[in-house]
Design a protein around this motif. Structure first.
Motif, PDB file in Angstrom:
ATOM      1  N   PHE A 107      49.168  88.533  32.096  1.00 39.56           N
ATOM      2  CA  PHE A 107      48.946  87.934  30.774  1.00 39.56           C
ATOM      3  C   PHE A 107      49.197  86.432  30.891  1.00 39.56           C
ATOM      4  CE2 PHE A 107      50.676  92.231  30.087  1.00 39.56           C
ATOM      5  CZ  PHE A 107      49.554  92.825  29.510  1.00 39.56           C
ATOM      6  N   PRO A 108      48.240  85.689  31.442  1.00 43.14           N
ATOM      7  CA  PRO A 108      48.444  84.253  31.646  1.00 43.14           C
ATOM      8  C   PRO A 108      48.503  83.486  30.340  1.00 43.14           C
ATOM      9  CG  PRO A 108      46.173  84.852  32.117  1.00 43.14           C
ATOM     10  CD  PRO A 108      46.914  86.137  31.888  1.00 43.14           C
ATOM     11  N   VAL A 109      49.405  82.520  30.281  1.00 46.31           N
ATOM     12  CA  VAL A 109      49.510  81.666  29.098  1.00 46.31           C
ATOM     13  C   VAL A 109      48.656  80.435  29.356  1.00 46.31           C
ATOM     14  CG1 VAL A 109      51.066  80.396  27.587  1.00 46.31           C
ATOM     15  CG2 VAL A 109      51.849  82.498  28.680  1.00 46.31           C
ATOM     16  N   LEU A 110      47.388  80.521  28.927  1.00 43.05           N
ATOM     17  CA  LEU A 110      46.427  79.451  29.166  1.00 43.05           C
ATOM     18  C   LEU A 110      45.613  79.203  27.900  1.00 43.05           C
ATOM     19  CD1 LEU A 110      45.083  80.635  32.647  1.00 43.05           C
ATOM     20  CD2 LEU A 110      46.492  78.615  32.259  1.00 43.05           C
ATOM     21  N   ALA A 111      44.975  78.059  27.839  1.00 44.49           N
ATOM     22  CA  ALA A 111      44.110  77.751  26.701  1.00 44.49           C
ATOM     23  C   ALA A 111      42.989  78.778  26.626  1.00 44.49           C
ATOM     24  CB  ALA A 111      43.527  76.344  26.860  1.00 44.49           C
ATOM     25  N   THR A 112      42.587  79.125  25.407  1.00 42.68           N
ATOM     26  CA  THR A 112      41.536  80.127  25.233  1.00 42.68           C
ATOM     27  C   THR A 112      40.211  79.679  25.850  1.00 42.68           C
ATOM     28  OG1 THR A 112      41.056  79.182  23.057  1.00 42.68           O
ATOM     29  CG2 THR A 112      42.549  81.073  23.137  1.00 42.68           C
ATOM     30  N   THR A 113      40.058  78.382  26.071  1.00 48.25           N
ATOM     31  CA  THR A 113      38.821  77.864  26.669  1.00 48.25           C
ATOM     32  C   THR A 113      38.825  77.982  28.187  1.00 48.25           C
ATOM     33  OG1 THR A 113      39.808  75.644  26.653  1.00 48.25           O
ATOM     34  CG2 THR A 113      38.382  76.251  24.786  1.00 48.25           C
ATOM     35  N   SER A 114      39.973  78.315  28.757  1.00 47.69           N
ATOM     36  CA  SER A 114      40.073  78.387  30.216  1.00 47.69           C
ATOM     37  C   SER A 114      39.685  79.774  30.727  1.00 47.69           C
ATOM     38  CB  SER A 114      41.498  78.040  30.669  1.00 47.69           C
ATOM     39  OG  SER A 114      41.586  78.056  32.074  1.00 47.69           O
ATOM     40  N   LYS A 115      38.391  80.090  30.641  1.00 54.77           N
ATOM     41  CA  LYS A 115      37.913  81.390  31.107  1.00 54.77           C
ATOM     42  C   LYS A 115      38.204  81.584  32.587  1.00 54.77           C
ATOM     43  CE  LYS A 115      33.959  82.183  28.015  1.00 54.77           C
ATOM     44  NZ  LYS A 115      32.490  82.426  27.997  1.00 54.77           N
ATOM     45  N   GLU A 116      37.920  80.538  33.355  1.00 58.82           N
ATOM     46  CA  GLU A 116      38.063  80.621  34.811  1.00 58.82           C
ATOM     47  C   GLU A 116      39.508  80.888  35.210  1.00 58.82           C
ATOM     48  OE1 GLU A 116      35.409  78.043  37.280  1.00 58.82           O
ATOM     49  OE2 GLU A 116      37.335  77.194  37.880  1.00 58.82           O
ATOM     50  N   GLY A 117      40.438  80.126  34.641  1.00 60.76           N
ATOM     51  CA  GLY A 117      41.838  80.287  34.978  1.00 60.76           C
ATOM     52  C   GLY A 117      42.386  81.635  34.551  1.00 60.76           C
ATOM     53  N   ARG A 118      41.983  82.084  33.367  1.00 65.60           N
ATOM     54  CA  ARG A 118      42.460  83.369  32.861  1.00 65.60           C
ATOM     55  C   ARG A 118      41.947  84.520  33.726  1.00 65.60           C
ATOM     56  NH1 ARG A 118      40.218  85.316  27.134  1.00 65.60           N
ATOM     57  NH2 ARG A 118      38.340  85.049  28.371  1.00 65.60           N
ATOM     58  N   THR A 119      40.645  84.516  34.014  1.00 60.52           N
ATOM     59  CA  THR A 119      40.057  85.591  34.809  1.00 60.52           C
ATOM     60  C   THR A 119      40.640  85.619  36.216  1.00 60.52           C
ATOM     61  OG1 THR A 119      38.004  85.378  33.543  1.00 60.52           O
ATOM     62  CG2 THR A 119      37.882  86.574  35.623  1.00 60.52           C
ATOM     63  N   VAL A 170      41.946  80.425  47.408  1.00 57.31           N
ATOM     64  CA  VAL A 170      40.947  81.077  46.557  1.00 57.31           C
ATOM     65  C   VAL A 170      40.322  80.053  45.616  1.00 57.31           C
ATOM     66  CG1 VAL A 170      40.522  82.873  44.844  1.00 57.31           C
ATOM     67  CG2 VAL A 170      42.212  83.260  46.660  1.00 57.31           C
ATOM     68  N   GLU A 171      38.987  80.024  45.593  1.00 57.28           N
ATOM     69  CA  GLU A 171      38.261  79.154  44.679  1.00 57.28           C
ATOM     70  C   GLU A 171      37.314  80.009  43.843  1.00 57.28           C
ATOM     71  OE1 GLU A 171      38.563  76.244  43.650  1.00 57.28           O
ATOM     72  OE2 GLU A 171      36.703  76.017  42.533  1.00 57.28           O
ATOM     73  N   THR A 172      37.385  79.891  42.521  1.00 58.02           N
ATOM     74  CA  THR A 172      36.576  80.742  41.647  1.00 58.02           C
ATOM     75  C   THR A 172      35.669  79.933  40.721  1.00 58.02           C
ATOM     76  OG1 THR A 172      38.263  80.830  39.912  1.00 58.02           O
ATOM     77  CG2 THR A 172      38.392  82.503  41.637  1.00 58.02           C
ATOM     78  N   LYS A 173      34.567  80.571  40.348  1.00 60.75           N
ATOM     79  CA  LYS A 173      33.651  80.036  39.332  1.00 60.75           C
ATOM     80  C   LYS A 173      33.224  81.195  38.442  1.00 60.75           C
ATOM     81  CE  LYS A 173      33.374  75.915  41.325  1.00 60.75           C
ATOM     82  NZ  LYS A 173      33.993  74.710  40.715  1.00 60.75           N
ATOM     83  N   VAL A 174      33.079  80.948  37.146  1.00 60.21           N
ATOM     84  CA  VAL A 174      32.611  81.987  36.229  1.00 60.21           C
ATOM     85  C   VAL A 174      31.377  81.494  35.484  1.00 60.21           C
ATOM     86  CG1 VAL A 174      34.895  83.018  35.939  1.00 60.21           C
ATOM     87  CG2 VAL A 174      34.133  81.229  34.350  1.00 60.21           C
ATOM     88  N   GLY A 175      30.729  82.394  34.760  1.00 58.86           N
ATOM     89  CA  GLY A 175      29.534  82.024  34.009  1.00 58.86           C
ATOM     90  C   GLY A 175      28.434  81.539  34.932  1.00 58.86           C
ATOM     91  N   SER A 176      27.791  80.451  34.537  1.00 56.60           N
ATOM     92  CA  SER A 176      26.685  79.898  35.335  1.00 56.60           C
ATOM     93  C   SER A 176      27.152  78.850  36.328  1.00 56.60           C
ATOM     94  CB  SER A 176      25.641  79.276  34.396  1.00 56.60           C
ATOM     95  OG  SER A 176      25.126  80.262  33.515  1.00 56.60           O
ATOM     96  N   HIS A 195      33.905  92.718  29.804  1.00 55.49           N
ATOM     97  CA  HIS A 195      33.757  92.028  28.522  1.00 55.49           C
ATOM     98  C   HIS A 195      33.085  90.674  28.748  1.00 55.49           C
ATOM     99  CE1 HIS A 195      34.729  90.170  24.643  1.00 55.49           C
ATOM    100  NE2 HIS A 195      34.895  91.413  24.213  1.00 55.49           N
ATOM    101  N   GLU A 196      32.152  90.328  27.859  1.00 56.32           N
ATOM    102  CA  GLU A 196      31.366  89.102  28.032  1.00 56.32           C
ATOM    103  C   GLU A 196      32.214  87.834  28.001  1.00 56.32           C
ATOM    104  OE1 GLU A 196      30.095  88.687  23.310  1.00 56.32           O
ATOM    105  OE2 GLU A 196      28.580  89.173  24.819  1.00 56.32           O
ATOM    106  N   SER A 197      33.392  87.900  27.414  1.00 58.61           N
ATOM    107  CA  SER A 197      34.236  86.703  27.307  1.00 58.61           C
ATOM    108  C   SER A 197      34.756  86.224  28.662  1.00 58.61           C
ATOM    109  CB  SER A 197      35.432  86.986  26.377  1.00 58.61           C
ATOM    110  OG  SER A 197      36.312  87.921  26.960  1.00 58.61           O
TER     111      SER A 197
END
Length: 451
Positions: free
Chosen positions: A15-27, A95-101, A191-193
């Motif tokens: 349950f990461p405490v991150l900004a809701t806009t940080s999809k990449e960090g949360r995922t 580890v390097e991640t990217k989400v979405g496009s 989930h699409e989010s």
């Protein structure tokens, strides 16, 4: 506990405490946390990058890391660090991640390679919505061509989701709490989010290449558009294998020659030559325990998508009609349109094609013009002309991901390959004579008793 060699880094949190806009960090945090916490999940993923995780292996994961004394921290800050410890041995991966496009960046990955070498890290793992045939074959050409001794592996998010799905489906998670956690991860990833998605559109070059082929012009020997299309096709066929893996709850894989698995550049070169010659894209998927591999073709000239499986005709049936009837029994419940049977004949005789519907009405049709010959095998195929949708970037993918599972569900999963009966031991002549003599003596004795 954060290692001494890190000046910054948080343990990956469920349950990461991150900004809701940080999809990449949360995922990233959620997935790495589950990888470290669920033994079989971490074991399966790390096995794909050649790391053995035993019962005594501990896995730690950190996010947003900075190495102590690293002057480039403001520019180079990997999304994560994985550590697998077995006794005194320690394996580490950036580890390097990217989400979405968002796509992986060539320069960034190369900088992380340098960072890994500087700090004694074993490898780099990238995660994105881009697909690859296997983790060693990175989607970035520059990474594959680099002479760096630091390996870079790649997982697509769908590969991670499929790994979780198969572990759940096959009851491979021993601990009930960890099973609950993995189910929650699966729910989260779908989930699409999260910004996680499958391969859903061909590049703009797809439309360009189709226009070229429809104008009856050859594909130029140095066509950049064709190379881009082939790379996209490879991503789609990998995604398709993952889709079928989840639907069948087994590990579906692409069937590739060893030389293509080891050298993606050679694969691209040889498939480009085949595309120029045949004007079609092709792929083969192997589904465990299926009667045969599933062959997939996208014909740019005819604008058709075809899926087929091959069955050898049964040797114990003497006539072609009997052999066809053996096949038709397996296809009794098929209601899908566009199913055809292609009969293969000995020598140089051309194959013959009939609709399933026509053969069901009159199996004797199969022998027309081939009297006295025996069909050697059957291609059971679905070939669907899709017209202008074939040339459209998103519709083509949607149709492919609809037609291939439809064929396997309605046809492929019901097919059973013919197998020659096991040889039997024949009684020796003396044994047979002894048996018959004993039988006669027994019968005579019985008759005497009755008298």
């Amino acid at each position: 506990m954060k290692p001494d060699y890190l000046s910054q880094g948080e343990a990956a949190r469920l349950f990461p405490v991150l900004a809701t806009t940080s999809k990449e960090g949360r995922t990233t945090a959620v997935v790495l946390s589950c990888l470290a916490s669920i033994h079989e999940f971490g074991q399966s993923l790390l096995r794909s990058v050649n790391v053995r995780v035993g019962k005594t292996t501990g896995i730690d994961a950190f996010t947003e890391i900075v190495f102590s004394g690293d002057k480039s921290a403001t520019k180079d800050r990997p999304d994560g660090l994985l550590i697998a410890t077995t006794g005194k041995r320690e394996w580490r991966a950036l580890v390097e991640t990217k989400v979405g496009s968002n796509l992986l960046n060539d320069d960034q990955v190369e900088r992380y390679r340098v960072l890994a070498k500087t700090h004694g890290v074993d490898c780099v793992i990238t995660i994105s919505n881009q697909f690859t045939s296997r983790p060693e074959n990175h989607p970035l050409t520059s990474v594959r061509k680099s002479r760096s001794k630091i390996p870079v592996y790649h997982w697509s998010w769908m590969f991670i989701l499929t790994t979780a799905d198969l572990l759940i489906s096959n009851d491979e998670i021993a601990d009930e709490d960890q099973l609950f956690l993995l189910n929650e991860l699966k729910r989260f990833l779908t989930h699409e989010s999260t910004g996680i998605k499958g391969f859903d559109r061909m590049p703009a070059e797809w439309t360009e290449l189709n226009k070229l082929v429809s104008a009856s012009e050859g594909i130029p020997a140095k066509s950049e558009a064709a190379h881009v299309v082939l790379e996209a096709w490879h991503q789609e066929t990998r995604d398709l294998s993952l889709i079928l893996s989840r639907q069948t709850e087994t590990l579906v894989r692409e069937k590739l020659p060893r030389k293509h698995l080891e050298d993606p550049h050679l694969r691209l070169k040889e498939e480009f030559a085949n595309l120029r010659e045949t004007k079609r894209l092709s792929a083969t998927l192997v589904i465990p325990d299926a009667a045969s591999p599933v062959e997939i073709y996208a014909n740019l000239m005819a604008r058709t998508i075809s899926v087929e499986m091959f069955l050898r005709a049964p040797d114990d049936k003497k006539s072609t009609k009997a052999r066809v009837n053996w096949l038709l029994k397996q296809l009794k419940g098929v209601s899908t349109a566009d199913i055809h049977i292609r009969l293969m004949w000995p020598g140089s005789s051309e194959s013959t094609l009939y609709s399933l519907e026509d053969l069901m009405e009159d199996p004797a049709l199969s022998e027309a013009g081939k009297e006295g010959m025996q069909a050697l095998g059957f291609h059971v195929l679905l070939s669907r002309r899709v017209g202008v949708k074939f040339t459209q970037q998103t519709n083509f993918i949607a149709l492919l991901e609809e037609i291939v599972p439809e064929f396997y569900r309605e046809v492929g999963q019901n097919l059973v390959a013919w197998r020659k009966a096991a040889p039997k031991i024949k009684p020796k002549r003396d044994d047979a004579r002894d048996v018959s003599v004993d039988a006669l003596e027994d019968e005579a004795e019985n008759m005497a008793l009755d008298g």
